[in-house]
Design a protein around this motif. Structure first.
Motif, PDB file in Angstrom:
ATOM      1  N   UNK A  88      18.635   4.118 -22.400  1.00 48.73           N
ATOM      2  CA  UNK A  88      19.911   3.573 -21.951  1.00 48.73           C
ATOM      3  C   UNK A  88      19.991   3.551 -20.416  1.00 48.73           C
ATOM      4  N   UNK A  89      19.453   4.597 -19.789  1.00 46.28           N
ATOM      5  CA  UNK A  89      19.451   4.626 -18.308  1.00 46.28           C
ATOM      6  C   UNK A  89      18.644   3.439 -17.766  1.00 46.28           C
ATOM      7  N   UNK A  90      17.461   3.205 -18.352  1.00 51.02           N
ATOM      8  CA  UNK A  90      16.637   2.088 -17.885  1.00 51.02           C
ATOM      9  C   UNK A  90      17.308   0.743 -18.170  1.00 51.02           C
ATOM     10  N   UNK A  91      18.045   0.679 -19.282  1.00 50.72           N
ATOM     11  CA  UNK A  91      18.765  -0.567 -19.584  1.00 50.72           C
ATOM     12  C   UNK A  91      19.816  -0.836 -18.499  1.00 50.72           C
ATOM     13  N   UNK A  92      20.570   0.200 -18.130  1.00 48.05           N
ATOM     14  CA  UNK A  92      21.629   0.026 -17.113  1.00 48.05           C
ATOM     15  C   UNK A  92      21.007  -0.389 -15.775  1.00 48.05           C
ATOM     16  N   UNK A  93      19.888   0.250 -15.402  1.00 47.55           N
ATOM     17  CA  UNK A  93      19.222  -0.106 -14.131  1.00 47.55           C
ATOM     18  C   UNK A  93      18.806  -1.581 -14.159  1.00 47.55           C
ATOM     19  N   UNK A  94      18.179  -1.986 -15.281  1.00 45.68           N
ATOM     20  CA  UNK A  94      17.699  -3.371 -15.392  1.00 45.68           C
ATOM     21  C   UNK A  94      18.868  -4.351 -15.339  1.00 45.68           C
ATOM     22  N   UNK A  95      19.938  -4.018 -16.046  1.00 49.92           N
ATOM     23  CA  UNK A  95      21.117  -4.893 -16.083  1.00 49.92           C
ATOM     24  C   UNK A  95      21.679  -5.071 -14.668  1.00 49.92           C
ATOM     25  N   UNK A  96      21.814  -3.955 -13.942  1.00 50.68           N
ATOM     26  CA  UNK A  96      22.377  -4.026 -12.578  1.00 50.68           C
ATOM     27  C   UNK A  96      21.451  -4.829 -11.651  1.00 50.68           C
ATOM     28  N   UNK A  97      20.130  -4.620 -11.801  1.00 51.64           N
ATOM     29  CA  UNK A  97      19.172  -5.377 -10.977  1.00 51.64           C
ATOM     30  C   UNK A  97      19.349  -6.881 -11.167  1.00 51.64           C
ATOM     31  N   UNK A  98      19.497  -7.292 -12.420  1.00 55.15           N
ATOM     32  CA  UNK A  98      19.703  -8.712 -12.731  1.00 55.15           C
ATOM     33  C   UNK A  98      20.959  -9.234 -12.046  1.00 55.15           C
ATOM     34  N   UNK A  99      22.027  -8.449 -12.157  1.00 52.53           N
ATOM     35  CA  UNK A  99      23.304  -8.873 -11.599  1.00 52.53           C
ATOM     36  C   UNK A  99      23.243  -8.979 -10.075  1.00 52.53           C
ATOM     37  N   UNK A 100      22.550  -8.015  -9.442  1.00 49.81           N
ATOM     38  CA  UNK A 100      22.461  -8.030  -7.972  1.00 49.81           C
ATOM     39  C   UNK A 100      21.757  -9.303  -7.493  1.00 49.81           C
ATOM     40  N   UNK A 101      20.635  -9.639  -8.163  1.00 48.89           N
ATOM     41  CA  UNK A 101      19.866 -10.825  -7.738  1.00 48.89           C
ATOM     42  C   UNK A 101      20.737 -12.080  -7.853  1.00 48.89           C
ATOM     43  N   UNK A 102      21.428 -12.220  -8.981  1.00 54.39           N
ATOM     44  CA  UNK A 102      22.240 -13.431  -9.185  1.00 54.39           C
ATOM     45  C   UNK A 102      23.466 -13.425  -8.260  1.00 54.39           C
ATOM     46  N   UNK A 103      24.018 -12.242  -8.023  1.00 50.50           N
ATOM     47  CA  UNK A 103      25.186 -12.085  -7.145  1.00 50.50           C
ATOM     48  C   UNK A 103      24.888 -12.620  -5.739  1.00 50.50           C
ATOM     49  N   UNK A 104      23.641 -12.425  -5.302  1.00 50.58           N
ATOM     50  CA  UNK A 104      23.282 -12.818  -3.932  1.00 50.58           C
ATOM     51  C   UNK A 104      23.077 -14.320  -3.774  1.00 50.58           C
ATOM     52  N   UNK A 105      23.131 -15.050  -4.868  1.00 48.67           N
ATOM     53  CA  UNK A 105      23.121 -16.511  -4.755  1.00 48.67           C
ATOM     54  C   UNK A 105      21.789 -17.173  -5.035  1.00 48.67           C
ATOM     55  N   UNK A 106      21.789 -18.500  -4.946  1.00 46.07           N
ATOM     56  CA  UNK A 106      20.593 -19.280  -5.276  1.00 46.07           C
ATOM     57  C   UNK A 106      19.467 -19.016  -4.274  1.00 46.07           C
ATOM     58  N   UNK A 107      19.712 -19.339  -3.004  1.00 50.87           N
ATOM     59  CA  UNK A 107      18.607 -19.156  -2.053  1.00 50.87           C
ATOM     60  C   UNK A 107      18.536 -17.714  -1.545  1.00 50.87           C
ATOM     61  N   UNK A 108      19.689 -17.048  -1.444  1.00 50.43           N
ATOM     62  CA  UNK A 108      19.706 -15.687  -0.916  1.00 50.43           C
ATOM     63  C   UNK A 108      19.310 -14.637  -1.947  1.00 50.43           C
ATOM     64  N   UNK A 109      19.402 -14.958  -3.234  1.00 50.83           N
ATOM     65  CA  UNK A 109      19.088 -13.989  -4.282  1.00 50.83           C
ATOM     66  C   UNK A 109      17.912 -14.437  -5.132  1.00 50.83           C
ATOM     67  N   UNK A 110      18.153 -15.456  -5.978  1.00 51.57           N
ATOM     68  CA  UNK A 110      17.128 -15.887  -6.944  1.00 51.57           C
ATOM     69  C   UNK A 110      15.845 -16.354  -6.235  1.00 51.57           C
ATOM     70  N   UNK A 111      16.029 -17.215  -5.229  1.00 52.44           N
ATOM     71  CA  UNK A 111      14.847 -17.768  -4.551  1.00 52.44           C
ATOM     72  C   UNK A 111      14.061 -16.679  -3.811  1.00 52.44           C
ATOM     73  N   UNK A 112      14.775 -15.853  -3.071  1.00 52.52           N
ATOM     74  CA  UNK A 112      14.095 -14.780  -2.323  1.00 52.52           C
ATOM     75  C   UNK A 112      13.350 -13.856  -3.279  1.00 52.52           C
ATOM     76  N   UNK A 113      14.015 -13.511  -4.384  1.00 56.59           N
ATOM     77  CA  UNK A 113      13.408 -12.599  -5.351  1.00 56.59           C
ATOM     78  C   UNK A 113      12.157 -13.225  -5.983  1.00 56.59           C
ATOM     79  N   UNK A 114      12.280 -14.498  -6.408  1.00 55.53           N
ATOM     80  CA  UNK A 114      11.136 -15.157  -7.078  1.00 55.53           C
ATOM     81  C   UNK A 114       9.983 -15.396  -6.117  1.00 55.53           C
TER      82      UNK A 114
END
Lengths: 523, 30
Positions: free
Chosen positions: A166-192
C-alpha cells in the motif's frame, strides 16, 4: 515544430519540442506488454511465423490507426478540444455523436485505476532486488508465495499484510499526479525525455547480458542463449493456418501501440496546425516496435531458457506474462552474478515503461476538464486525484476477488477495441477520407503512399470489425456472461460492473453539462 | 536455432531498424 517551450496558444498548452511528443507517445505505447506479453504470445503462437500476421497487422491496422489518431487529435486540439467527445462533435456536428467519445475518456481512466497498482509492485520489486528481500526464495513456488504475501493475498514469513504494497501504491500514485500536475511540456515531456531513453538503456543492458549468457550450467550445454532464441523464433509453419495466431497477432499490435485508448488523440491535440503527424506517428510506432521485438523478443524467453531449459520455459510461457515478470525473472536473477543489479534494472525498466504509460492515461481526463469545463490544470489534477484515489482502492483491496481482471477486460480490452473501431469510422466516413487525407498531410514531413487511402477506408475498418467479432465470440461473451467467475467472487464482479456503469454514465452526464454550459455562454 | 529462426529474426530486426532510422532521420533533417 518551432521551439515553443510550453507557451500557451489559444489557451492550450503546447509541446516544447518535436522529439518531446514522439518520446511521450512512445512512452505511452511502450508498456509491460512489450517485454512480457509479446514474447509469450509469439512463443505460444507459431514462434517465428507469428511475425507474418504481426507485421501484416502492423501495416494494415497499427500504423494506419496511429496516423488517424495523430490527425484527429491535432485537428481537435487546434479547435480547442483534446478529447474524443469534443473532437467527434466538431467532426460530426450531430448532437449524439459526442457521446461515442465518452469511451475515449472512460477507457484510459479505467485502465489507470488498476494499472497504477501493478506499476507500484514494479517500484517495490526494484527496491526488493537491491535489498535482497526475496533472496531466500529458492524455487519458483517460493517466489510465487513471496508475491502473494506482498499482495496481501496469503500472509507468510516475508509479509504479514499488505502494508508495504500500500505504501508503494501511494508513492506511485503521487508520482503520477505530480508529473501530470506540472503540465504537458513542464511535466509529461520533461519526464518522458529522461524516462524513455533510460528505459531503452536498461533494455539494452539486459539484452547484452542475455546475449552473453552462453550456457550458464556447464552440465547442460544445450540450455543456452541461441537455443533460447530458437525457442521463440523457430517458425512452426503448420500453425499459420490457425485463425488463433492471426487474431493473437492483430490483438498484440492493437494493444502494444496504445491505439484505441484515446491517449494519442489527447497528446497530439497539443500540436499546432503546422506540426507534422505522419513521420511522428511512424517514428513513435517504430520506437515501440524496437522495444517490443528487438528488446522484448530477446530478453525474457532466451534468459529463461538458459536457466530453466525447454520444458521449464514452455511451462513458464504457458503460465502467462505476469508470472514471467514477477516470478521467473527475479528467480533466475538469483542464479546470476550481480543478479540483484540485473533484477533492479529489469524492474526499473518495467516501472518506467509503466509510469510513462500511466501518466498518458491520466491526461485525457485532465484535458477534458480543462477544455470543456475551463478548469485550470491544477484544479483538474486535484479533483481527478481525489476521485481516482478513492476508485483505486477497489483493485488494491479486492485483487484476489478478480477486480483487476474485470477492470482490464472492460477498460483494457472491450473499450479499446470498440473505441478503435469507432475512430476508424469517424476518420474515414464521417470526417471523410479525402478531407482526412488532406488534413493528415498538413505540415507532413513524409507523404504517405496513396494506397494507404484505400487501406484506411476499407481494410483497417474491416480488419477491426473482424477482430471485434472474433474476439467477442471467443473471449468476450464468456466473460460478459460470467462463465468463469467462481461463486465467491460473483458479487465483487457484479459490484465492479455497476461501478463501471456509474463511471461511464457520470462522464456522459459531464459531457451533457459541458455542452449545455457552452450553449448558454453562446446565447 | 534453426535456419528459419535466423531468417525470421533477421527480417524482423532489419525491418524495424529501417522504419525507425527512416522516420527519425526524416524528422531530424527537417
Amino acid at each position: 515544430m518551432e521551439e515553443q517551450k510550453g507557451k500557451k496558444e489559444q489557451g492550450r498548452e503546447r509541446w516544447g519540442s518535436k522529439i518531446g511528443i514522439i518520446l511521450a507517445v512512445s512512452g505511452s505505447a511502450i508498456g509491460l506488454g512489450n517485454f512480457l506479453r509479446f514474447p509469450v504470445q509469439a512463443a505460444n503462437n507459431g514462434g517465428g511465423v507469428f511475425m507474418i500476421p504481426y507485421f501484416i497487422s502492423l501495416l494494415l491496422l497499427g500504423i494506419p490507426l496511429m496516423w488517424m489518431e495523430w490527425t484527429l487529435g491535432r485537428f481537435g486540439g487546434v479547435r480547442g478540444h483534446g478529447t474524443a467527445p469534443g473532437i467527434f462533435d466538431v467532426i460530426a456536428k450531430k448532437k449524439w455523436v459526442k457521446y461515442l467519445g465518452v469511451l475515449g475518456v472512460f477507457g484510459p481512466l479505467v485502465i489507470f485505476i488498476y494499472y497504477t497498482y501493478i506499476e507500484s509492485w514494479l517500484l517495490a520489486y526494484s527496491f526488493f532486488a537491491v535489498a535482497g528481500k526475496y533472496s531466500s526464495c529458492t524455487n519458483q513456488e517460493s517466489m510465487k508465495s513471496f508475491l502473494a504475501g506482498f499482495q496481501g493475498i496469503a500472509p507468510n514469513e516475508h509479509f504479514q499484510g499488505m502494508g508495504i504494497a500500500y505504501i508503494f501504491f501511494v508513492i506511485t500514485f503521487i508520482l503520477n499526479m505530480i508529473v501530470v500536475y506540472k503540465g504537458i511540456s513542464g511535466g509529461i515531456e520533461k519526464f518522458c525525455n529522461i524516462a524513455v531513453p533510460t528505459l531503452l538503456l536498461c533494455g539494452i543492458i539486459l539484452l547484452i547480458r542475455t546475449i552473453t549468457l552462453g550456457a550458464p550450467d556447464p552440465a547442460k550445454p544445450d540450455w543456452n542463449f541461441i537455443n533460447g532464441l530458437g525457442f521463440l523464433w523457430n517458425p512452426r509453419f503448420e500453425e499459420l493456418k490457425n485463425a488463433k495466431i492471426w487474431l493473437a497477432a492483430a490483438g498484440q499490435i492493437f494493444f502494444t501501440l496504445s491505439v484505441g485508448i484515446g491517449v494519442i488523440l489527447t497528446y497530439s491535440s497539443y500540436l499546432t496546425k503546422k506540426d507534422d503527424v505522419t513521420a511522428s506517428g511512424l517514428s513513435s510506432a517504430s520506437a515501440n516496435e524496437f522495444a517490443e521485438v528487438i528488446l522484448g523478443g530477446t530478453i525474457v524467453i532466451p534468459a529463461a531458457y538458459a536457466f530453466l531449459g525447454p520444458v521449464g520455459t514452455a511451462e513458464v510461457a504457458q503460465s502467462g506474462a505476469f508470472n514471467l515478470g514477477f516470478v521467473t525473472m527475479p528467480f533466475i536473477s538469483l542464479k546470476m552474478q550481480f543478479g540483484w543489479f540485473l533484477a533492479f534494472i529489469w524492474f526499473l525498466l518495467l516501472f518506467l515503461a509503466g509510469i510513462t504509460s500511466s501518466i498518458s492515461l491520466l491526461q485525457p481526463a485532465v484535458s477534458f476538464l480543462e477544455d470543456e469545463f475551463s478548469l485550470t490544470r491544477k484544479k483538474a489534477v486535484w479533483l481527478l486525484g481525489i476521485v481516482l484515489f478513492v476508485l483505486c482502492q477497489f483493485p488494491v483491496f479486492f485483487l484476489a476477488q478478480g477486480v483487476v481482471d474485470e477492470l482490464d477486460f472492460w477498460g483494457g480490452t472491450f473499450a479499446l477495441v470498440l473505441f478503435g473501431t469507432i475512430e476508424t469510422v469517424m476518420f474515414s466516413y464521417v470526417f471523410g477520407i479525402d478531407k482526412a487525407w488532406e488534413e493528415m498531410h498538413e505540415g507532413a514531413i513524409i507523404k504517405i503512399p496513396g494506397f494507404y487511402k484505400f487501406i484506411m477506408k476499407y481494410i483497417t475498418p474491416i480488419f477491426l470489425f473482424t477482430i471485434l467479432i472474433f474476439w467477442f465470440i471467443q473471449d468476450g461473451l464468456p466473460i460478459i456472461l460470467m462463465k468463469n467467475v467462481c461463486k465467491a467472487n460473483y458479487h465483487y464482479i457484479l459490484f465492479t460492473r455497476i461501478g463501471l456503469i456509474i463511471l461511464f454514465v457520470s462522464i456522459a452526464v459531464l459531457v451533457k453539462i459541458a455542452w449545455k454550459n457552452k450553449k448558454r455562454k453562446v446565447l | 536455432m534453426n535456419t528459419g529462426g535466423y531468417i525470421f529474426i533477421t527480417v524482423a530486426w532489419v525491418t524495424i531498424l529501417i522504419l525507425l532510422i527512416f522516420s527519425f532521420v526524416k524528422i531530424l533533417k527537417k
